[in-house]
Design a protein around this motif. Sequence first.
Motif, PDB file in Angstrom:
ATOM      1  N   ASP A 113       0.705  -1.230   0.190  1.00  0.00           N
ATOM      2  CA  ASP A 113       0.020   0.345   0.082  1.00  0.00           C
ATOM      3  C   ASP A 113       0.819   1.148   0.053  1.00  0.00           C
ATOM      4  N   VAL A 114       0.409   2.458  -0.536  1.00  0.00           N
ATOM      5  CA  VAL A 114       0.983   3.645  -0.789  1.00  0.00           C
ATOM      6  C   VAL A 114      -0.016   4.833   0.118  1.00  0.00           C
ATOM      7  N   LYS A 115       0.761   5.604   0.719  1.00  0.00           N
ATOM      8  CA  LYS A 115      -0.045   6.547   1.215  1.00  0.00           C
ATOM      9  C   LYS A 115       0.767   7.741   1.428  1.00  0.00           C
ATOM     10  N   ILE A 116       0.285   9.018   1.264  1.00  0.00           N
ATOM     11  CA  ILE A 116       0.878  10.371   1.315  1.00  0.00           C
ATOM     12  C   ILE A 116       0.411  10.942   2.688  1.00  0.00           C
ATOM     13  N   SER A 117       1.243  11.636   3.011  1.00  0.00           N
ATOM     14  CA  SER A 117       0.916  12.197   4.415  1.00  0.00           C
ATOM     15  C   SER A 117      -0.005  13.445   4.392  1.00  0.00           C
ATOM     16  N   PRO A 118      -0.526  13.986   5.463  1.00  0.00           N
ATOM     17  CA  PRO A 118      -1.411  14.952   5.078  1.00  0.00           C
ATOM     18  C   PRO A 118      -1.057  16.480   4.744  1.00  0.00           C
ATOM     19  N   ASP A 119       0.380  16.741   4.922  1.00  0.00           N
ATOM     20  CA  ASP A 119       0.835  17.715   4.415  1.00  0.00           C
ATOM     21  C   ASP A 119       1.391  17.704   3.042  1.00  0.00           C
ATOM     22  N   GLY A 120       1.419  16.399   2.406  1.00  0.00           N
ATOM     23  CA  GLY A 120       1.625  16.201   1.073  1.00  0.00           C
ATOM     24  C   GLY A 120       3.338  16.325   1.086  1.00  0.00           C
ATOM     25  N   ARG A 121       4.179  16.359   1.783  1.00  0.00           N
ATOM     26  CA  ARG A 121       5.529  16.270   1.750  1.00  0.00           C
ATOM     27  C   ARG A 121       6.295  14.926   1.866  1.00  0.00           C
ATOM     28  N   THR A 122       5.393  14.001   2.690  1.00  0.00           N
ATOM     29  CA  THR A 122       5.958  12.511   2.744  1.00  0.00           C
ATOM     30  C   THR A 122       5.239  11.366   2.155  1.00  0.00           C
ATOM     31  N   TRP A 123       5.854  10.587   1.684  1.00  0.00           N
ATOM     32  CA  TRP A 123       5.388   9.358   1.041  1.00  0.00           C
ATOM     33  C   TRP A 123       5.605   8.204   2.102  1.00  0.00           C
ATOM     34  N   TYR A 124       4.760   7.217   2.177  1.00  0.00           N
ATOM     35  CA  TYR A 124       4.821   5.925   2.985  1.00  0.00           C
ATOM     36  C   TYR A 124       4.330   4.857   2.120  1.00  0.00           C
ATOM     37  N   ILE A 125       5.140   3.845   2.122  1.00  0.00           N
ATOM     38  CA  ILE A 125       4.958   2.763   1.061  1.00  0.00           C
ATOM     39  C   ILE A 125       5.299   1.189   2.179  1.00  0.00           C
ATOM     40  N   ALA A 126       4.168   0.734   2.340  1.00  0.00           N
ATOM     41  CA  ALA A 126       4.377  -0.624   2.956  1.00  0.00           C
ATOM     42  C   ALA A 126       4.950  -1.344   2.511  1.00  0.00           C
ATOM     43  N   ASP A 127       5.953  -2.415   2.966  1.00  0.00           N
ATOM     44  CA  ASP A 127       6.484  -3.602   2.485  1.00  0.00           C
ATOM     45  C   ASP A 127       6.645  -4.680   3.450  1.00  0.00           C
ATOM     46  N   MET A 128       5.820  -5.890   2.543  1.00  0.00           N
ATOM     47  CA  MET A 128       5.656  -6.924   3.611  1.00  0.00           C
ATOM     48  C   MET A 128       6.974  -7.461   3.847  1.00  0.00           C
ATOM     49  N   MET A 129       8.209  -7.761   2.831  1.00  0.00           N
ATOM     50  CA  MET A 129       9.432  -8.270   3.379  1.00  0.00           C
ATOM     51  C   MET A 129      10.382  -7.397   4.171  1.00  0.00           C
ATOM     52  N   ALA A 130       9.997  -6.139   4.051  1.00  0.00           N
ATOM     53  CA  ALA A 130      11.050  -5.287   4.865  1.00  0.00           C
ATOM     54  C   ALA A 130      10.333  -4.886   6.255  1.00  0.00           C
ATOM     55  N   ASN A 131       9.204  -5.260   6.298  1.00  0.00           N
ATOM     56  CA  ASN A 131       8.516  -5.460   7.831  1.00  0.00           C
ATOM     57  C   ASN A 131       8.278  -4.142   8.190  1.00  0.00           C
ATOM     58  N   GLY A 132       7.797  -3.061   7.270  1.00  0.00           N
ATOM     59  CA  GLY A 132       7.917  -1.852   7.801  1.00  0.00           C
ATOM     60  C   GLY A 132       7.502  -0.949   6.507  1.00  0.00           C
ATOM     61  N   LEU A 133       7.841   0.523   6.820  1.00  0.00           N
ATOM     62  CA  LEU A 133       7.300   1.545   5.814  1.00  0.00           C
ATOM     63  C   LEU A 133       8.655   2.056   5.053  1.00  0.00           C
ATOM     64  N   TRP A 134       8.573   2.365   3.730  1.00  0.00           N
ATOM     65  CA  TRP A 134       9.642   3.076   3.187  1.00  0.00           C
ATOM     66  C   TRP A 134       9.187   4.362   3.199  1.00  0.00           C
ATOM     67  N   VAL A 135       9.996   5.497   3.438  1.00  0.00           N
ATOM     68  CA  VAL A 135       9.802   6.761   3.741  1.00  0.00           C
ATOM     69  C   VAL A 135      10.377   7.476   2.858  1.00  0.00           C
ATOM     70  N   LEU A 136       9.643   8.326   1.790  1.00  0.00           N
ATOM     71  CA  LEU A 136      10.588   9.369   0.808  1.00  0.00           C
ATOM     72  C   LEU A 136       9.648  10.443   0.536  1.00  0.00           C
ATOM     73  N   ASN A 137      10.410  11.504  -0.053  1.00  0.00           N
ATOM     74  CA  ASN A 137       9.850  12.690  -0.577  1.00  0.00           C
ATOM     75  C   ASN A 137       9.456  12.218  -2.344  1.00  0.00           C
ATOM     76  N   GLY A 138       8.302  12.583  -2.474  1.00  0.00           N
ATOM     77  CA  GLY A 138       7.710  12.125  -3.705  1.00  0.00           C
ATOM     78  C   GLY A 138       8.187  13.246  -4.970  1.00  0.00           C
ATOM     79  N   ASP A 139       8.191  14.501  -4.684  1.00  0.00           N
ATOM     80  CA  ASP A 139       8.810  15.356  -5.890  1.00  0.00           C
ATOM     81  C   ASP A 139      10.144  15.000  -6.122  1.00  0.00           C
ATOM     82  N   ALA A 140      11.088  14.791  -4.871  1.00  0.00           N
ATOM     83  CA  ALA A 140      12.524  14.306  -5.409  1.00  0.00           C
ATOM     84  C   ALA A 140      12.569  13.117  -5.935  1.00  0.00           C
ATOM     85  N   PHE A 141      11.892  12.117  -5.411  1.00  0.00           N
ATOM     86  CA  PHE A 141      11.830  10.640  -5.692  1.00  0.00           C
ATOM     87  C   PHE A 141      13.146  10.099  -5.455  1.00  0.00           C
TER      88      PHE A 141
END
Length: 338
Positions: free
Chosen positions: A191-219
């Motif tokens: 699953d993919v979800k953006i933060s309320p302020d639109g700055r941070t993206w969270y991507i759930a990862d079943m094998m990493a057992n957590g969330l990848w956190v990144l800036n979507g604009d910079a990618f």
Amino acid sequence: MPPPLDPHDLYSADRPNALSEAVKAFPARIYVPNTLSDTVTVIDPATYRVTATLRTGHQPQHVVPSWDLKTLWVNNDLGNSLTPIDPATGTTGRAVAVHDPYNLYFTPNGRYAVVMASADRQLVFRDAHTMALVKTVDAGCGGVNHADFSPDGRYFIVSCEFSGDLLKVDTTSMKVLARQKLPLHGAMPQDVKISPDGRTWYIADMMANGLWVLNGDAFGPPTLLRTGKGAHGLYVSRDSRRLYVSNRGEGSVSVLDFATGRLAALWRIPHGGSPDMGGVSADGKVLWLSGRYNSEVYAIDTSDGHLIARIPVGHGPHGLCVYPQPGRYSLGHTGIFR
């Protein structure tokens, strides 16, 4: 695209019980697609009882609200069709032929539907109302799956479950702008979800057992925040303060505080389970999740994480949809409302 009600909060239209006029008359129901039973179980959230079982096409994966909120689309992946449900009556209509509809999203302007054709390795743009084909985009990765849109709707980020890639896609040109492979061998983004302020993206990862956190604009390269085994689904609280993370591999839900970027709580389902996809009740008091490997649904109290109910359903329950929910329009999946 309708601008956010609050430029600092993408989910400002999703406040408790802030139902649009389009859905106010719909009865509150939980729609559960049972992938291995070819059915949708319908639950009354007031009584926690099953009220109906609807037949669908082969291997229904997700129940997706349309952009205009008037229709629920059942994604029959191996049945190569979309079954419409009228949320006013709870009845199904005539299925529409669509190849490999694993998941379904809508562009923020409401013009196009975007079919996540997982097995075909494609993003398929269709007319949001007729589902007529507009453009097919080669994803170039395995298992295109989940997505979310930037604050201005100009691009969206897609997870590729089986190849461990992320895609950045231009909404207007319908082209892949950039791609990156996650920095973990065997990564399995969900699953993919953006933060309320639109700055941070969270991507759930079943094998990493957590969330990848990144800036979507910079990618740029993401960082990893551990949550729990088998991190899978992501859901924003009605006050935009927390993100609920279903950890399918350990039967728990992690609670992320958006303000600090840290985990605030871990809720464990008694005797275990396999919490997968779902959504938050209209009043924000209950988190509903399917139990993918346990043929059940969980109703979890969002005040303290205790299990309210455990409801038997069909086999392989997956993309559960809580409906109706607050919001002006739907971006798809099991309910991304703005």
